[in-house]
Scaffold this active site. Structure first.
Site, short mmCIF file in Angstrom:
data_model
loop_
_atom_site.label_atom_id
_atom_site.label_comp_id
_atom_site.label_asym_id
_atom_site.label_seq_id
_atom_site.Cartn_x
_atom_site.Cartn_y
_atom_site.Cartn_z
N ASP A 10 -3.64 -0.62 -4.75
CA ASP A 10 -3.04 -1.17 -3.27
C ASP A 10 -4.21 -1.65 -2.58
O ASP A 10 -5.44 -1.32 -2.69
CB ASP A 10 -2.08 0.07 -2.70
CG ASP A 10 -1.46 -0.64 -1.39
OD1 ASP A 10 -1.06 -1.53 -1.35
OD2 ASP A 10 -1.48 0.07 -0.48
N SER A 11 -3.73 -2.37 -1.40
CA SER A 11 -4.79 -2.84 -0.35
C SER A 11 -5.48 -1.57 0.10
O SER A 11 -6.47 -1.77 0.73
CB SER A 11 -4.18 -3.87 0.44
OG SER A 11 -3.12 -3.00 1.00
N TYR A 42 -4.22 -6.91 3.18
CA TYR A 42 -4.05 -8.03 2.48
C TYR A 42 -3.08 -8.99 3.27
O TYR A 42 -3.08 -10.20 2.78
CB TYR A 42 -3.62 -7.63 0.99
CG TYR A 42 -4.77 -7.05 -0.06
CD1 TYR A 42 -6.00 -6.70 0.65
CD2 TYR A 42 -4.44 -6.92 -1.37
CE1 TYR A 42 -6.97 -6.20 -0.59
CE2 TYR A 42 -5.32 -6.51 -2.36
CZ TYR A 42 -6.75 -6.04 -1.86
OH TYR A 42 -7.71 -5.52 -2.44
N CYS A 73 0.78 -3.03 -4.51
CA CYS A 73 0.83 -3.63 -3.09
C CYS A 73 1.70 -4.79 -3.12
O CYS A 73 1.68 -5.54 -4.05
CB CYS A 73 -0.39 -4.12 -2.89
SG CYS A 73 -0.60 -5.03 -1.50
N GLU A 152 0.32 3.59 10.01
CA GLU A 152 -0.88 4.06 9.82
C GLU A 152 -1.17 5.00 11.08
O GLU A 152 -2.32 5.86 10.97
CB GLU A 152 -2.04 3.09 9.54
CG GLU A 152 -1.51 2.15 8.34
CD GLU A 152 -3.11 1.97 7.21
OE1 GLU A 152 -3.96 2.06 7.75
OE2 GLU A 152 -2.44 1.88 6.18
N CYS A 184 7.10 -3.75 1.26
CA CYS A 184 5.77 -3.42 1.76
C CYS A 184 5.88 -1.97 1.33
O CYS A 184 6.72 -1.12 1.87
CB CYS A 184 5.71 -3.86 3.15
SG CYS A 184 4.02 -3.24 3.89
N HIS A 186 4.34 0.41 3.23
CA HIS A 186 4.19 1.19 4.31
C HIS A 186 5.99 1.42 4.73
O HIS A 186 6.29 2.15 5.58
CB HIS A 186 3.59 0.74 5.42
CG HIS A 186 1.94 0.54 5.27
ND1 HIS A 186 1.41 0.19 4.19
CD2 HIS A 186 1.16 1.15 5.95
CE1 HIS A 186 0.12 0.40 4.28
NE2 HIS A 186 0.01 1.20 5.48
#
Ligand code: DGL
Length: 265
Positions: A10-11, A42, A73, A152, A184, A186
């Site tokens: 993943d990024s 990304y 990702c 995050e 995504c 997240h």
């Protein structure tokens, strides 16, 4: 039987939501996870950069003897999956097709919403693949660039994420979507907020869960399931392992055996 690890990348840290789903579905498998934390995000980068980074990471995972690569990702899956498959000849699974299949199985009225990063939505990878599978599907897509930093920062509940989400989700609310793909890594962490806006009768599809089911059936078909009982998860990051470690608890409950720094370039 094949006890070589599954390579996941993943990024950054968000792909751990996919690792968690894999660990739940395939507890005997060992996983090597690369988080490109030095170059995240990304989601606002060009196709060329995303392909270059994805190629470097895939090469590294192959050098560590992985039997399959999972592109956790969504942005890399949207922009680099075909490119990686052309360059490497081991099975490479992205998160787009599993998410789409799950959404198609779930929708009752054939109206599907897609949420993702700017690059994912701009690529229209979800929209095009959905149309390919069923021309009768209506797709409404929306990028939600502030969702990644919110997660995050641990801001997944309360009025700040709710008012930002309200703004982004207007187009979905004004459509007839009864199913929304969380496109995504997240976004699954924002499920309660998203659901509180869209309503409980709108189904939210978590691509990570759908992807782990696909990985399991591929390994079964190839007779390459592991029998390590339990497998180990090892993480490799391109920036500080300490910073990564401090955030892991938000994304994964399964134990991580080690976190090390690597230089991928
Ligand atoms: N992992 C990315 C994705 O799923 C989100 C973070 C980023 O923009 O790099 O699209």
């Amino acid at each position: 039987m094949d006890n070589r690890p599954i390579g996941v990348f993943d990024s950054g840290i968000g792909g751990l939501t996919v690792v968690e789903a894999l660990a739940n579905e395939l507890p005997d498998e060992s996983i090597l996870y690369v988080g490109d934390t030095a170059r995240v995000p990304y989601g606002n980068k060009s196709k060329d950069r995303i392909q270059e980074f994805s190629k470097q990471i895939t090469k590294w995972l192959i050098s560590r003897d992985c039997k399959v690569i999972v592109v956790a990702c969504n942005t890399a899956s949207s922009l680099a999956l075909d490119f990686l498959r052309l360059n490497f000849n081991l099975p490479i699974i992205g998160v787009i097709i599993p998410g789409i299949q799950s959404a198609i199985e779930t929708t009752r009225n054939k109206h599907i919403g897609v949420l993702g990063t700017v690059a994912t939505i701009k690529s229209d990878a979800y929209g095009q693949s959905l149309k390919k599978i069923s021309a009768a599907i209506t797709v409404v897509s929306q990028s939600c660039p502030l969702f990644v930093p919110l997660v995050e920062e641990g801001l997944v509940l309360g009025h700040v994420p709710k008012s930002i989400a309200k703004n982004y989700l207007m187009t979905i609310l004004n459509s007839k979507s009864d199913t929304v793909i969380l496109g995504c890594t997240h976004y699954p962490l924002l499920k309660p907020v998203i659901s509180s806006i869209l309503g409980s009768d709108v189904n939210l599809v978590d691509s990570g869960e759908a992807t782990s089911a696909m990985v399991k059936s591929l390994l079964k078909k190839n007779q390459s399931l592991a029998d390590k009982n339990p497998g180990e998860i090892h993480c490799f990051v391109t920036d500080s392992p300490e910073t990564f470690k401090a955030l892991t608890g938000r994304f994964i409950k399964t134990e991580i055996y080690s976190i090390q720094h690597i230089d991928i370039t």
